[in-house]
Motif scaffolding. Structure first.
Motif, short mmCIF file in Angstrom:
data_model
loop_
_atom_site.label_atom_id
_atom_site.label_comp_id
_atom_site.label_asym_id
_atom_site.label_seq_id
_atom_site.Cartn_x
_atom_site.Cartn_y
_atom_site.Cartn_z
N UNK A 100 0.79 -1.22 0.00
CA UNK A 100 0.00 0.00 0.00
C UNK A 100 0.82 1.27 0.00
N UNK A 101 2.13 1.16 0.18
CA UNK A 101 2.99 2.35 0.21
C UNK A 101 3.06 2.97 -1.19
N UNK A 102 3.00 4.29 -1.25
CA UNK A 102 3.14 5.00 -2.52
C UNK A 102 4.60 5.36 -2.73
N UNK A 103 5.09 5.03 -3.90
CA UNK A 103 6.49 5.27 -4.27
C UNK A 103 6.52 6.32 -5.38
N UNK A 104 7.52 7.18 -5.34
CA UNK A 104 7.71 8.22 -6.36
C UNK A 104 9.06 7.97 -7.02
N UNK A 105 9.11 8.18 -8.34
CA UNK A 105 10.38 7.98 -9.04
C UNK A 105 11.49 8.80 -8.39
N UNK A 106 12.66 8.18 -8.21
CA UNK A 106 13.81 8.84 -7.60
C UNK A 106 14.62 9.65 -8.61
N UNK A 107 14.53 9.28 -9.86
CA UNK A 107 15.32 9.95 -10.89
C UNK A 107 14.51 11.06 -11.54
N UNK A 108 15.19 12.12 -12.00
CA UNK A 108 14.46 13.17 -12.73
C UNK A 108 13.96 12.62 -14.06
N UNK A 109 12.72 12.93 -14.39
CA UNK A 109 12.11 12.45 -15.63
C UNK A 109 11.63 13.62 -16.47
N UNK A 110 11.81 13.48 -17.78
CA UNK A 110 11.28 14.46 -18.74
C UNK A 110 10.71 13.70 -19.92
N UNK A 111 9.62 14.19 -20.41
CA UNK A 111 9.04 13.67 -21.64
C UNK A 111 9.21 14.77 -22.67
N UNK A 112 10.11 14.57 -23.61
CA UNK A 112 10.37 15.56 -24.65
C UNK A 112 11.13 14.89 -25.79
N UNK A 113 11.36 15.63 -26.83
CA UNK A 113 12.06 15.09 -28.01
C UNK A 113 11.46 13.77 -28.47
N UNK A 114 10.16 13.75 -28.59
CA UNK A 114 9.45 12.54 -29.00
C UNK A 114 9.65 12.33 -30.49
N UNK A 115 9.95 11.10 -30.87
CA UNK A 115 10.18 10.78 -32.27
C UNK A 115 8.89 11.04 -33.07
N UNK A 116 9.06 11.51 -34.28
CA UNK A 116 7.92 11.78 -35.14
C UNK A 116 7.13 10.49 -35.37
N UNK A 117 5.83 10.58 -35.24
CA UNK A 117 4.97 9.42 -35.43
C UNK A 117 4.83 8.52 -34.22
N UNK A 118 5.39 8.93 -33.08
CA UNK A 118 5.31 8.11 -31.86
C UNK A 118 3.85 7.89 -31.47
N UNK A 119 3.54 6.66 -31.11
CA UNK A 119 2.18 6.30 -30.69
C UNK A 119 2.15 5.68 -29.30
#
Length: 156
Positions: A100-119
Motif C-alpha cells: 500500500x505504500x506510494x512510491x515516487x520515481x527517484x530519478x528526474x524524468x522528462x518527456x520531450x524530443x518525442x520521435x515523429x509518429x510516436x504512438x
C-alpha cells in the motif's frame, strides 16, 4: 519647433498609441504548451504487483510482477511535454512489507524530443525506484536494463 511640455510629437504619439492598442492582445497570447497523445504501456520489473500507477496524475493502472508485465495498454493519454512525476503503490500478498505504500520515481524524468509518429509510451518501473519513459512508433517491449535487473534480483 518642439513644445517641451508635450512628451510626443504627432507621429511619435500615433506610434505610442498604436503600441498601447495592441498590448492587450499581445498579453493574452500565451505560448501554447506542447502536448503528445500516446498509448501507455506499463512495465513493472519488481518482484511484486503494483497498482495506481500515475504519470502526472494520469493513467491509474496496475501491473503484475515481472515477467507478467506489459500486457495492458491505456490508449489516447494526453501529456504535456516537460518534467514528469511517476507514482505507484506497492501490492503483494497480505503481510508483505510496504504493501500500500506510494512510491515516487527517484530519478528526474522528462518527456520531450518525442520521435515523429510516436504512438506508444513505455513506462518502465525498476526495483531501485527509478523510471524510464520511452516514446516509440511501435511497441518496444521490455528494456535490456529491466531484463538485467530482473535477472540480478533472481527473477529472470
Amino acid at each position: 519647433m518642439k513644445d517641451s511640455n508635450v512628451p510626443f510629437s504627432g507621429t511619435s504619439r500615433r506610434q505610442f498609441l498604436g503600441a498601447i492598442a495592441v498590448l492587450p492582445v499581445a498579453i493574452s497570447c500565451e505560448a501554447r504548451s506542447m502536448k503528445a497523445v500516446l498509448n501507455v504501456i506499463l512495465y513493472n520489473y519488481l518482484n511484486r504487483p503494483i497498482f495506481d500507477v500515475f504519470i502526472d496524475g494520469k493513467v491509474g493502472r496496475g501491473s503484475d510482477a515481472y515477467p507478467s508485465t506489459g500486457g495492458g495498454m491505456v490508449t489516447g493519454v494526453s501529456f504535456d511535454l516537460g518534467p514528469k512525476k511517476v507514482t505507484w503503490r506497492l501490492d503483494g500478498p497480505e503481510g508483505t512489507p510496504r504493501n500500500g505504500e506510494t512510491v515516487v520515481n527517484k530519478n528526474p524524468l522528462r518527456l520531450e524530443n518525442i520521435v515523429q509518429g510516436a504512438k506508444y509510451l513505455g513506462v518502465h518501473i525498476y526495483p531501485d525506484d527509478t523510471v524510464e519513459l520511452i516514446a516509440s512508433v511501435s511497441i518496444l517491449g521490455r528494456t535490456p536494463r529491466g531484463i538485467a535487473m530482473a535477472q540480478e534480483y533472481g527473477r529472470g
